[in-house]
Design a protein around this motif. Sequence first.
Motif, PDB file in Angstrom:
ATOM      1  N   VAL A 230       0.845  -1.199   0.000  1.00  0.00           N
ATOM      2  CA  VAL A 230       0.000   0.000   0.000  1.00  0.00           C
ATOM      3  C   VAL A 230       0.882   1.252   0.000  1.00  0.00           C
ATOM      4  O   VAL A 230       1.876   1.326   0.745  1.00  0.00           O
ATOM      5  CB  VAL A 230      -0.934   0.022   1.228  1.00  0.00           C
ATOM      6  CG1 VAL A 230      -1.639   1.380   1.341  1.00  0.00           C
ATOM      7  CG2 VAL A 230      -1.962  -1.088   1.127  1.00  0.00           C
ATOM      8  N   LYS A 231       0.491   2.203  -0.838  1.00  0.00           N
ATOM      9  CA  LYS A 231       1.075   3.549  -0.809  1.00  0.00           C
ATOM     10  C   LYS A 231      -0.072   4.549  -0.771  1.00  0.00           C
ATOM     11  O   LYS A 231      -1.020   4.430  -1.543  1.00  0.00           O
ATOM     12  CB  LYS A 231       1.953   3.793  -2.040  1.00  0.00           C
ATOM     13  CG  LYS A 231       3.204   2.920  -2.096  1.00  0.00           C
ATOM     14  CD  LYS A 231       4.012   3.206  -3.352  1.00  0.00           C
ATOM     15  CE  LYS A 231       5.242   2.304  -3.405  1.00  0.00           C
ATOM     16  NZ  LYS A 231       6.050   2.560  -4.631  1.00  0.00           N
ATOM     17  N   ILE A 232       0.027   5.509   0.159  1.00  0.00           N
ATOM     18  CA  ILE A 232      -1.033   6.523   0.302  1.00  0.00           C
ATOM     19  C   ILE A 232      -0.408   7.908   0.130  1.00  0.00           C
ATOM     20  O   ILE A 232       0.646   8.210   0.714  1.00  0.00           O
ATOM     21  CB  ILE A 232      -1.726   6.391   1.673  1.00  0.00           C
ATOM     22  CG1 ILE A 232      -2.370   4.989   1.782  1.00  0.00           C
ATOM     23  CG2 ILE A 232      -2.768   7.489   1.868  1.00  0.00           C
ATOM     24  CD1 ILE A 232      -3.048   4.743   3.117  1.00  0.00           C
TER      25      ILE A 232
ATOM     26  N   GLU B   4       3.438   4.094   3.621  1.00  0.00           N
ATOM     27  CA  GLU B   4       3.852   3.002   2.729  1.00  0.00           C
ATOM     28  C   GLU B   4       4.030   1.735   3.549  1.00  0.00           C
ATOM     29  O   GLU B   4       4.574   1.772   4.669  1.00  0.00           O
ATOM     30  CB  GLU B   4       5.161   3.346   2.020  1.00  0.00           C
ATOM     31  CG  GLU B   4       5.646   2.242   1.085  1.00  0.00           C
ATOM     32  CD  GLU B   4       6.958   2.589   0.418  1.00  0.00           C
ATOM     33  OE1 GLU B   4       7.660   3.510   0.932  1.00  0.00           O
ATOM     34  OE2 GLU B   4       7.284   1.969  -0.601  1.00  0.00           O
TER      35      GLU B   4
ATOM     36  N   TYR C 216       1.061  -5.021   4.038  1.00  0.00           N
ATOM     37  CA  TYR C 216       0.036  -4.290   4.784  1.00  0.00           C
ATOM     38  C   TYR C 216      -0.869  -5.245   5.557  1.00  0.00           C
ATOM     39  O   TYR C 216      -1.314  -6.272   5.030  1.00  0.00           O
ATOM     40  CB  TYR C 216      -0.801  -3.448   3.807  1.00  0.00           C
ATOM     41  CG  TYR C 216      -1.808  -2.574   4.518  1.00  0.00           C
ATOM     42  CD1 TYR C 216      -1.397  -1.624   5.446  1.00  0.00           C
ATOM     43  CD2 TYR C 216      -3.169  -2.708   4.270  1.00  0.00           C
ATOM     44  CE1 TYR C 216      -2.314  -0.818   6.102  1.00  0.00           C
ATOM     45  CE2 TYR C 216      -4.094  -1.913   4.912  1.00  0.00           C
ATOM     46  CZ  TYR C 216      -3.655  -0.973   5.836  1.00  0.00           C
ATOM     47  OH  TYR C 216      -4.564  -0.190   6.500  1.00  0.00           O
TER      48      TYR C 216
ATOM     49  N   TYR D  72      -7.596  11.160   0.419  1.00  0.00           N
ATOM     50  CA  TYR D  72      -6.247  10.697   0.087  1.00  0.00           C
ATOM     51  C   TYR D  72      -6.324   9.668  -1.050  1.00  0.00           C
ATOM     52  O   TYR D  72      -7.323   8.976  -1.228  1.00  0.00           O
ATOM     53  CB  TYR D  72      -5.564  10.086   1.320  1.00  0.00           C
ATOM     54  CG  TYR D  72      -5.297  11.133   2.390  1.00  0.00           C
ATOM     55  CD1 TYR D  72      -4.073  11.789   2.431  1.00  0.00           C
ATOM     56  CD2 TYR D  72      -6.291  11.473   3.314  1.00  0.00           C
ATOM     57  CE1 TYR D  72      -3.824  12.773   3.392  1.00  0.00           C
ATOM     58  CE2 TYR D  72      -6.066  12.444   4.264  1.00  0.00           C
ATOM     59  CZ  TYR D  72      -4.825  13.097   4.299  1.00  0.00           C
ATOM     60  OH  TYR D  72      -4.601  14.073   5.241  1.00  0.00           O
TER      61      TYR D  72
ATOM     62  N   TYR E  59      -4.718   6.349  -2.978  1.00  0.00           N
ATOM     63  CA  TYR E  59      -3.925   5.145  -2.656  1.00  0.00           C
ATOM     64  C   TYR E  59      -3.597   4.367  -3.937  1.00  0.00           C
ATOM     65  O   TYR E  59      -4.308   4.439  -4.942  1.00  0.00           O
ATOM     66  CB  TYR E  59      -4.667   4.235  -1.668  1.00  0.00           C
ATOM     67  CG  TYR E  59      -5.972   3.674  -2.184  1.00  0.00           C
ATOM     68  CD1 TYR E  59      -6.012   2.589  -3.069  1.00  0.00           C
ATOM     69  CD2 TYR E  59      -7.196   4.227  -1.773  1.00  0.00           C
ATOM     70  CE1 TYR E  59      -7.217   2.092  -3.533  1.00  0.00           C
ATOM     71  CE2 TYR E  59      -8.403   3.734  -2.236  1.00  0.00           C
ATOM     72  CZ  TYR E  59      -8.401   2.651  -3.125  1.00  0.00           C
ATOM     73  OH  TYR E  59      -9.592   2.152  -3.595  1.00  0.00           O
TER      74      TYR E  59
ATOM     75  N   LEU F 160      -2.707   0.378  -4.570  1.00  0.00           N
ATOM     76  CA  LEU F 160      -2.740  -0.930  -3.915  1.00  0.00           C
ATOM     77  C   LEU F 160      -2.202  -1.981  -4.892  1.00  0.00           C
ATOM     78  O   LEU F 160      -2.726  -2.151  -5.990  1.00  0.00           O
ATOM     79  CB  LEU F 160      -4.185  -1.270  -3.509  1.00  0.00           C
ATOM     80  CG  LEU F 160      -4.424  -2.601  -2.829  1.00  0.00           C
ATOM     81  CD1 LEU F 160      -3.783  -2.620  -1.454  1.00  0.00           C
ATOM     82  CD2 LEU F 160      -5.923  -2.860  -2.695  1.00  0.00           C
TER      83      LEU F 160
ATOM     84  N   THR G 148      -6.089   1.499  -7.845  1.00  0.00           N
ATOM     85  CA  THR G 148      -5.967   2.861  -7.327  1.00  0.00           C
ATOM     86  C   THR G 148      -7.340   3.393  -6.958  1.00  0.00           C
ATOM     87  O   THR G 148      -8.375   2.907  -7.441  1.00  0.00           O
ATOM     88  CB  THR G 148      -5.315   3.795  -8.361  1.00  0.00           C
ATOM     89  OG1 THR G 148      -6.132   3.828  -9.527  1.00  0.00           O
ATOM     90  CG2 THR G 148      -3.919   3.291  -8.732  1.00  0.00           C
TER      91      THR G 148
END
Length: 307
Positions: free
Chosen positions: A244-246, A256, A260, A284, A286, A288, A299
């Motif tokens: 995961v990146k947000i 990150e 996760y 926000y 993300y 994924l 996304t």
Amino acid sequence: TVTGVDVTDNTDPCNVVITRTWTFTDSCDNSSSVSQTITVTDTTAPVATNDLSDITVNCNVIPDVPTLVFDDCSDDIMITDFNEDNSFDGTNNDYEIIWTWEFTDSCGNIGTASQIVYVNMVDTIVYESDSRCSDDGIIDLFDYYFGNDMSGTWEVISGDTTLNGSDFDPSIVELGDYVFNYTVADNGCLSTTEVTLNINDDCIVLPCGSENVKISKAVTPNGDQWNEYFEVTGIEDCGFVIEVKIFNRWGAMIYESNNYQNNWNGTTSKASVGNADKVPNGTYYYILTLKNSGLKPITGYVYLGTK
């Protein structure tokens, strides 16, 4: 002194009659005679001359019943009775065979003979194995048996299960290996088929497509136990690793994780909002990634708020 003269009557060979006669004459030509009858009766039973000593053999090399051979003094021998006493009980135990004969000659004399064969058991084992799915339905173990004798009983050797005759139900057992065997008598030996089945769930199609992924749309970490974390669900049994990146609205990555665990509740792992531990309320973005899934990155947007 005179010598007797024999006359032999062989009409009945079992009772030969010999008449022995002596005739005497003196110097005046006076004669007289005396005789004796000798009856020779055959009362001797015939004797088999084979070597009938006890022997020990394996069950797969039991010799044929021997053909009896008799002594020279016996003729016209008739076998009047033969018996084989076999103690084989169909189990994996050594056993013995006893052969006995009764025979008579032409004079009615009866003889007997016997031999004991001690038999060592041999169990010939055929191994079969297969991999089956728990959703395959009832498995008939006779599908793995290639003999003709179906009168035996299948047994569970390994694995916590039971059988209904030869039927095995893979849907009611845990995944893993199960071992069964089937033993029947085979010409004085044993023949065993041992079957190992690996029960797996390879045939079960897991819901692991992108349409099955459920992603939180909002995170409200306010302690009410609802929407406390950003969660990715619906694929727990698929074996995927979640990355995961947000990002915030300015494109800065605030969180990150390469593995996760559904535990983000607004904390920041990047010093993108000053030195704050929590990011402000807002929407926000993300990215994924489901590793090992073959799926494209997913996304979307998630709202973070306290209400």
